[in-house]
Design an enzyme around this catalytic site. Structure first.
Site, short mmCIF file in Angstrom:
data_model
loop_
_atom_site.label_atom_id
_atom_site.label_comp_id
_atom_site.label_asym_id
_atom_site.label_seq_id
_atom_site.Cartn_x
_atom_site.Cartn_y
_atom_site.Cartn_z
N ASP A 103 2.52 -4.21 -5.00
CA ASP A 103 1.58 -3.28 -4.39
C ASP A 103 1.52 -2.07 -5.32
O ASP A 103 2.41 -1.86 -6.17
CB ASP A 103 1.99 -2.89 -2.97
CG ASP A 103 0.78 -2.38 -2.18
OD1 ASP A 103 -0.24 -2.00 -2.81
OD2 ASP A 103 0.84 -2.34 -0.95
C1 BGC Z 1 -2.44 -1.13 -0.59
C2 BGC Z 1 -2.87 -2.49 -1.10
C3 BGC Z 1 -4.00 -2.32 -2.09
C4 BGC Z 1 -3.54 -1.40 -3.21
C5 BGC Z 1 -4.61 -1.15 -4.26
C6 BGC Z 1 -2.14 -0.16 -1.72
O1 BGC Z 1 -1.91 1.13 -1.25
O2 BGC Z 1 -1.31 -1.26 0.23
O3 BGC Z 1 -3.28 -3.31 -0.05
O4 BGC Z 1 -4.41 -3.56 -2.58
O5 BGC Z 1 -3.18 -0.15 -2.66
O6 BGC Z 1 -5.63 -0.37 -3.74
#
Ligand code: BGC
Length: 859
Positions: A226
């Site tokens: 993530d």
């Molecule tokens: C989220 C993810 C997302 C990523 C990129 C994170 O804060 O938890 O689901 O894909 O950011 O935007």
């Protein structure tokens, strides 16, 4: 040229030295990986998901088709529709040069307060797994990688970066890991590790990435972190974490090469990460001879098409009309008719003289939830527009908001602001140096700027400037959102000034939805003013800047009285109520299930004024419905995506059946909910103390009565459940079919989602009262009987044995229950599990559907 195989990509590893390998393992930028000419690898582009494909920019300039929220998609219980929508997402991804879509979200609805509830499918692992698998197949059929996220235990948002989720081993396997296993069985090419810890270990370093994910399930794709989820060096270097996003900075960029050279990070582990990246690149067409020309960050990835890859060559994007029709169909397919007393719905347009449409959400419909999933629509069909279009020339439509305007400042938009340079609708955004000199200027359509279109470079300040004409006199609330030194001037007078240091590490709060700093400003109707917001651009102060305003507080009683009068004068009232951007968003959990202030009173008042009232709920997840038994027709529209109004009108006026069945149990009141809390204790731990008993299983165990059970939803016809035929005794681990005969006893053709649950009395192991093990949808004409053949997975009778760390089946009799919801199961029969060794049972393991080869890693 045939697809390059794993055998052909393997020698590429030998062409890379240690520095080249390590470089590939951290992103080159927020959304891209590095390319590597030595092996013909171009950069990969990753993008959120799941409501649409945002692409590399985060604002109104690059629009996307917007799907209904994942809760709505799961409510369709329609895997063919899901696959078609996946193909639509792939088409959008190719249009935007995206190789890897960061979707679907496979965490579960453990608590209705979960901030990303709208973005997850269901409280049930089986429905989540099947829905996700169908979407993944659709996305990847277009040569675009899907990403199953967030692996695992990210079922709420409170302290999501640090929370230590404690799940017992059996529950972990049976409930929370199960949808990810289904995704692997469907052949998913990427998995995203979650921010949180499970069992004391942060997920980017978790042994669960090896077992079960890679070793037991045979996942041969890439584990992407993530965003910012790789926060340590050695634990993650040694774990099954493969790619650290975003870049170019991060612990691996800073220290992995040295750790490798010093023998602290194993070379095989690094090789395996690179191998997986190359495999993913091959699958999406980023590796191979014709990928060679694709270097350089300004070249859209989608121009490099499929030869030598898993990406189908020259597939054109879906035609705009077909895409809109599909999105419109998805609205009715996911809409859940919770209640329809006296058959108020569908409304017959020919029999209507007038309709009153009521509620701010009828015009400012929420089409999607907030946070990283957010995309920017080209257009939105509002519920009011949908009703007006459907009744054009047939019946009159009046609209009353019924509530005063929201006191929460909204970003300035095209409707309210003008660019002071040229008077065009929108705002002027400038980057300034420390002396206030302009470095860059651009016209934008929204006062919410996630990033200017050029890198900030040497800029010290970002400025949003607009001419604003107040619609009314009084005290307006102005707001500037962001971090750092912030100021606001109105007609040259300073209204707000202060320093707001970062108080969070969470990327959503830091970069996407920073807090608003508000101030009251007296304004005169129609007297245009110039408003200037400025924010300092220090490193670590986030990227978003917001200029927003709210009108003076209105008279709630007067607004409601107008709506009541309109409802009374109309043949039918349609009230649209819903949640706000603040209540349903990534980055924080909800505090309450209550509808924002005034909406419950509005519903009650309108129903009193006109008994022919339809209430439409516009929310991504459960809201409290204290009045639900008083309203004749209650329709759950979810966040319906960009075609909201037309899809809703299809249901209201009977052009389509409401196809949805609840993917999650809805309570009448928050206090009734058996599993609610999302906050860890003082020790940072969040105990899933209820074990496998979440959702309807929790309600069944507690004996409480929800407002509407999991699986519930009415169509426009009626069904008799006639007979359930169980299979012959089954061997452990073998799939079997359950046949359920149903008859359409109503007056129009319809579709029914037939559900089969499993129970076991007198079991040696603790079990839920019952659990969903399969479902099938059937269609029938009035009077017609049809048999739903419900395929049950070989795993369904098994439970996870913590003693054996594996699946086992308790021999003997199980009860099968068939019906239209977890709370209404008129048919039962017995199925006997034979004694014998378990043959494990789930899916077929991972595979690459595009080229059919299996990698040595998968064995
Ligand atoms: C989220 C993810 C997302 C990523 C990129 C994170 O804060 O938890 O689901 O894909 O950011 O935007």
């Amino acid at each position: 040229m045939a697809a390059m195989t794993d055998e052909e990509t393997e020698p590429l590893l030998d062409k890379l030295d240690a520095a080249m390998k390590v470089r590939l393992l951290t992103g080159a930028s927020t959304w891209r990986t590095y390319g590597e000419p030595a092996v013909g690898l171009r950069p990969l582009t990753l993008s959120d998901g799941p409501a649409g494909v945002r692409g590399e920019t985060w604002d109104e300039r690059e629009t996307s088709l917007v799907l209904p929220s994942p809760t709505a998609l799961a409510a369709s219980w329609d895997e063919r529709l899901l696959t078609d929508l996946g193909a639509l997402l792939a088409s959008e991804a190719r249009r935007k040069g995206v190789d890897v879509l960061l979707a679907p979200t496979l965490n579960l609805h453990r608590s209705p307060l979960g901030g990303r509830h709208f973005e997850c499918f269901s409280e049930d692992a089986l429905l989540t797994g099947r829905t996700g698998a169908a979407l993944i197949r659709g996305i990847q059929s277009g040569g675009v990688a899907a990403t199953a996220k967030h692996f695992v235990g990210n079922d709420a948002e409170t302290d999501r970066l640090t929370v230590d989720v404690r799940i017992d081993e059996r529950t972990l396997h049976e409930v929370y890991l199960a949808p990810f296993e289904d995704a692997v069985s469907a052949g998913v090419w990427a998995v995203m590790s979650a921010y949180n810890k499970v069992g004391g270990v942060t997920m980017s370093a978790s042994p669960l990435l090896d077992r079960p994910l890679k070793e037991d399930w045979g996942f041969d794709g890439l584990v992407v972190s993530d965003w910012g989820g790789v926060r340590a060096l050695l634990e993650t270097a040694r774990s099954g974490q493969d790619l650290a996003m975003p870049g170019p900075d991060g612990p691996w960029a800073a220290g992995l090469l040295a750790a490798l050279e010093q023998g602290l990070a194993p070379a095989e582990a690094v090789d395996d990460k690179v191998r997986r990246l190359l495999r993913l690149a091959r699958r999406v067409g980023a590796l191979g001879a014709d990928g060679l020309g694709a270097f350089g960050s300004d070249r859209p990835a989608h121009r490099v098409n499929g030869t030598g890859s898993g990406r189908p060559a020259h597939r054109p994007p879906m035609a705009p009309d077909a895409a809109r029709a599909l999105l419109r169909r998805a609205v009715s397919a996911g809409a859940v008719l919770l209640r329809n007393e006296g058959g108020l719905l569908p409304l017959d347009p020919a029999a209507l003289g007038s309709v009153a449409v009521i509620g701010p959400h009828a015009t400012a419909v929420r089409i999607q939830g907030g946070g990283s999933a957010e995309v920017f629509p080209e257009h939105v069909v509002t519920p009011l527009a949908g009703v007006e279009r459907a009744l054009e020339g047939v019946a009159s439509v009046t609209y009353r908001p019924g509530l005063p305007p929201s006191a929460r400042p909204q970003p300035l938009g095209r409707d309210r602001a003008r660019d002071p340079r040229d008077g065009e609708p929108g705002v002027l955004v400038r980057l300034l140096d420390a002396h206030g000199a302009e470095l860059h200027a651009e016209h934008r359509l929204s006062g919410r700027i996630v990033e200017p279109s050029v890198p900030a470079g040497d800029a010290a300040l970002v400025e949003i400037r607009a001419l604003f004409r107040p619609t009314e006199s009084g005290r307006w609330t102005w707001a500037v959102g962001g971090w750092g030194d912030i100021s606001l001037a109105v007609d040259g007078h300073e209204a707000l000034s202060g320093t707001f240091p970062l108080d969070s590490d969470d990327p959503t709060r830091v970069h996407v939805a920073p807090p608003l700093r508000t101030v009251g400003v007296e304004m005169t109707a129609d007297r245009e003013v110039e408003v200037v917001a400025r924010r300092s651009l220090a490193p670590g102060s986030g990227v978003a800047t917001v200029l927003a305003a709210a009108p003076p507080a209105g008279d709630a009683d007067a607004a409601r009285a107008e709506a009541v009068a309109a409802a009374r004068a109309a043949d039918v009232a349609v009230v649209v109520v819903g949640t706000t951007e603040q209540s349903e968003s990534e980055g924080h959990d909800r505090e309450s299930l209550d509808l924002p202030e005034g909406q419950d009173a509005l519903v009650r008042a309108v129903v009193r004024a006109n008994p022919r009232t339809v209430v439409v709920v516009n929310a991504g997840g459960p809201v409290a419905l204290p009045w639900h038994e008083r309203v004749p027709a209650l329709l759950l529209a979810w966040f319906p995506g960009q075609e909201a109004g037309d899809g809703l009108a299809d249901v209201l006026f009977g052009r389509a059946e409401p196809g949805g069945r609840l993917p999650t149990t809805w309570a009448a009141a928050q206090d009734d909910v058996p599993v609610l809390g999302t906050a860890p204790g003082a020790d940072g731990r969040l105990h899933y103390a209820e074990g496998p008993h979440i959702g309807y299983r929790a309600w069944l165990r507690s004996g409480g009565a929800p407002a509407y059970w999991f699986g519930h939803g009415l169509g426009y016809t009626a069904w008799e459940y006639e007979e359930l035929t169980a299979p012959e005794p089954v061997r452990p681990g073998e799939p079997f079919d359950v046949r359920v005969r149903v008859r359409n006893s109503g007056r129009r053709r319809g579709r029914e989602v037939v559900q089969v649950y499993l129970a076991r009395s007198g079991s040696a192991v603790e079990r839920p009262v019952r659990g969903l093990i399969g479902y099938a949808a059937v269609e029938a004409e009035p009077g017609e009987s049809v048999v739903a053949v419900v395929r049950v997975d070989g795993r369904a009778l098994a439970h996870w044995s913590p003693a054996r760390h594996g699946w086992e089946t308790e021999p003997g009799a199980f009860t099968l229950l068939g019906g239209p919801s977890a709370g209404d199961l008129p048919l039962t029969a017995e199925v006997v599990a034979l004694p014998g060794p378990d043959s494990a049972g789930k899916g077929s393991g991972n595979g690459s559907e595009h080229d059919g080869e299996r990698s040595p890693l998968m064995l």
